[in-house]
Design a protein around this motif. Structure first.
Motif, PDB file in Angstrom:
ATOM      1  N   LYS A 268       0.848  -1.206   0.000  1.00 20.25           N
ATOM      2  CA  LYS A 268       0.000   0.000   0.000  1.00 20.25           C
ATOM      3  C   LYS A 268       0.878   1.249   0.000  1.00 20.25           C
ATOM      4  O   LYS A 268       0.634   2.195  -0.750  1.00 20.25           O
ATOM      5  CB  LYS A 268      -0.937  -0.010   1.204  1.00 20.25           C
ATOM      6  CG  LYS A 268      -1.874   1.169   1.236  1.00 20.25           C
ATOM      7  CD  LYS A 268      -2.822   1.080   2.413  1.00 20.25           C
ATOM      8  CE  LYS A 268      -3.746   2.283   2.438  1.00 20.25           C
ATOM      9  NZ  LYS A 268      -4.651   2.244   3.582  1.00 20.25           N
ATOM     10  N   ASN A 269       1.916   1.259   0.818  1.00 17.61           N
ATOM     11  CA  ASN A 269       2.820   2.405   0.885  1.00 17.61           C
ATOM     12  C   ASN A 269       3.569   2.623  -0.424  1.00 17.61           C
ATOM     13  O   ASN A 269       3.965   3.743  -0.732  1.00 17.61           O
ATOM     14  CB  ASN A 269       3.824   2.229   2.030  1.00 17.61           C
ATOM     15  CG  ASN A 269       3.178   2.301   3.388  1.00 17.61           C
ATOM     16  OD1 ASN A 269       2.049   2.743   3.545  1.00 17.61           O
ATOM     17  ND2 ASN A 269       3.895   1.829   4.401  1.00 17.61           N
ATOM     18  N   ALA A 270       3.750   1.546  -1.205  1.00 22.89           N
ATOM     19  CA  ALA A 270       4.444   1.644  -2.485  1.00 22.89           C
ATOM     20  C   ALA A 270       3.527   2.090  -3.621  1.00 22.89           C
ATOM     21  O   ALA A 270       3.964   2.233  -4.752  1.00 22.89           O
ATOM     22  CB  ALA A 270       5.076   0.295  -2.829  1.00 22.89           C
ATOM     23  N   GLY A 271       2.246   2.303  -3.321  1.00 20.31           N
ATOM     24  CA  GLY A 271       1.327   2.801  -4.345  1.00 20.31           C
ATOM     25  C   GLY A 271       0.323   1.794  -4.852  1.00 20.31           C
ATOM     26  O   GLY A 271      -0.501   2.114  -5.704  1.00 20.31           O
ATOM     27  N   TYR A 272       0.395   0.576  -4.358  1.00 21.21           N
ATOM     28  CA  TYR A 272      -0.593  -0.425  -4.762  1.00 21.21           C
ATOM     29  C   TYR A 272      -1.918  -0.145  -4.071  1.00 21.21           C
ATOM     30  O   TYR A 272      -1.960   0.439  -2.984  1.00 21.21           O
ATOM     31  CB  TYR A 272      -0.096  -1.839  -4.433  1.00 21.21           C
ATOM     32  CG  TYR A 272       1.018  -2.280  -5.338  1.00 21.21           C
ATOM     33  CD1 TYR A 272       0.753  -3.011  -6.484  1.00 21.21           C
ATOM     34  CD2 TYR A 272       2.333  -1.944  -5.062  1.00 21.21           C
ATOM     35  CE1 TYR A 272       1.774  -3.405  -7.330  1.00 21.21           C
ATOM     36  CE2 TYR A 272       3.362  -2.330  -5.904  1.00 21.21           C
ATOM     37  CZ  TYR A 272       3.081  -3.056  -7.026  1.00 21.21           C
ATOM     38  OH  TYR A 272       4.089  -3.435  -7.863  1.00 21.21           O
ATOM     39  N   GLU A 273      -2.984  -0.540  -4.704  1.00 16.71           N
ATOM     40  CA  GLU A 273      -4.326  -0.284  -4.177  1.00 16.71           C
ATOM     41  C   GLU A 273      -4.778  -1.420  -3.268  1.00 16.71           C
ATOM     42  O   GLU A 273      -4.358  -2.561  -3.448  1.00 16.71           O
ATOM     43  CB  GLU A 273      -5.311  -0.131  -5.329  1.00 16.71           C
ATOM     44  CG  GLU A 273      -4.933   1.005  -6.242  1.00 16.71           C
ATOM     45  CD  GLU A 273      -5.670   0.951  -7.558  1.00 16.71           C
ATOM     46  OE1 GLU A 273      -5.930   2.031  -8.094  1.00 16.71           O
ATOM     47  OE2 GLU A 273      -5.963  -0.139  -8.053  1.00 16.71           O
ATOM     48  N   THR A 274      -5.635  -1.065  -2.328  1.00 17.73           N
ATOM     49  CA  THR A 274      -6.205  -2.079  -1.452  1.00 17.73           C
ATOM     50  C   THR A 274      -7.714  -2.089  -1.644  1.00 17.73           C
ATOM     51  O   THR A 274      -8.327  -1.059  -1.911  1.00 17.73           O
ATOM     52  CB  THR A 274      -5.880  -1.792   0.026  1.00 17.73           C
ATOM     53  OG1 THR A 274      -6.404  -0.515   0.385  1.00 17.73           O
ATOM     54  CG2 THR A 274      -4.378  -1.790   0.261  1.00 17.73           C
ATOM     55  N   TYR A 275      -8.284  -3.280  -1.520  1.00 11.54           N
ATOM     56  CA  TYR A 275      -9.723  -3.443  -1.700  1.00 11.54           C
ATOM     57  C   TYR A 275     -10.268  -4.357  -0.619  1.00 11.54           C
ATOM     58  O   TYR A 275      -9.582  -5.264  -0.156  1.00 11.54           O
ATOM     59  CB  TYR A 275     -10.050  -4.080  -3.056  1.00 11.54           C
ATOM     60  CG  TYR A 275      -9.589  -3.284  -4.234  1.00 11.54           C
ATOM     61  CD1 TYR A 275     -10.274  -2.145  -4.633  1.00 11.54           C
ATOM     62  CD2 TYR A 275      -8.462  -3.659  -4.943  1.00 11.54           C
ATOM     63  CE1 TYR A 275      -9.839  -1.409  -5.717  1.00 11.54           C
ATOM     64  CE2 TYR A 275      -8.026  -2.928  -6.027  1.00 11.54           C
ATOM     65  CZ  TYR A 275      -8.725  -1.804  -6.406  1.00 11.54           C
ATOM     66  OH  TYR A 275      -8.300  -1.072  -7.479  1.00 11.54           O
TER      67      TYR A 275
END
Length: 85
Positions: A22-29
């Protein structure tokens, strides 16, 4: 996936891996809803998919469309290593 069981093995990374992504820019769902599919349907439409082909699942056709749009390796989020490979 670490939320799925309390019987985790030694190699299970626990919650830190998801937070690092998440901190690296990936999205969470929250996968108990359809928010991920709604977002991917909109992205498929923006990539030029016909309305009937927008299923919200980023499968092989979506990966090819992402690559054609300039996204390295068909990845929606740019990774630092993409410039090297």
């Amino acid at each position: 996936h670490y939320h799925q069981t309390t019987a985790r093995s030694l190699g299970d990374p626990g919650p830190w891996l998801q937070q690092a992504l998440k901190n690296a820019g990936y999205e969470t769902y929250a996968f108990d809803g359809d928010d991920d599919k709604a977002i991917w349907k909109a992205r498929q439409q923006a990539l030029g998919f016909a309305t009937g082909d927008c299923d919200g699942v980023p499968g092989p056709a979506t990966v090819r469309a992402l690559e054609a749009s300039g996204k390295k390796h068909g990845m929606y989020v740019s990774r630092p290593i993409d410039a090297l490979i």
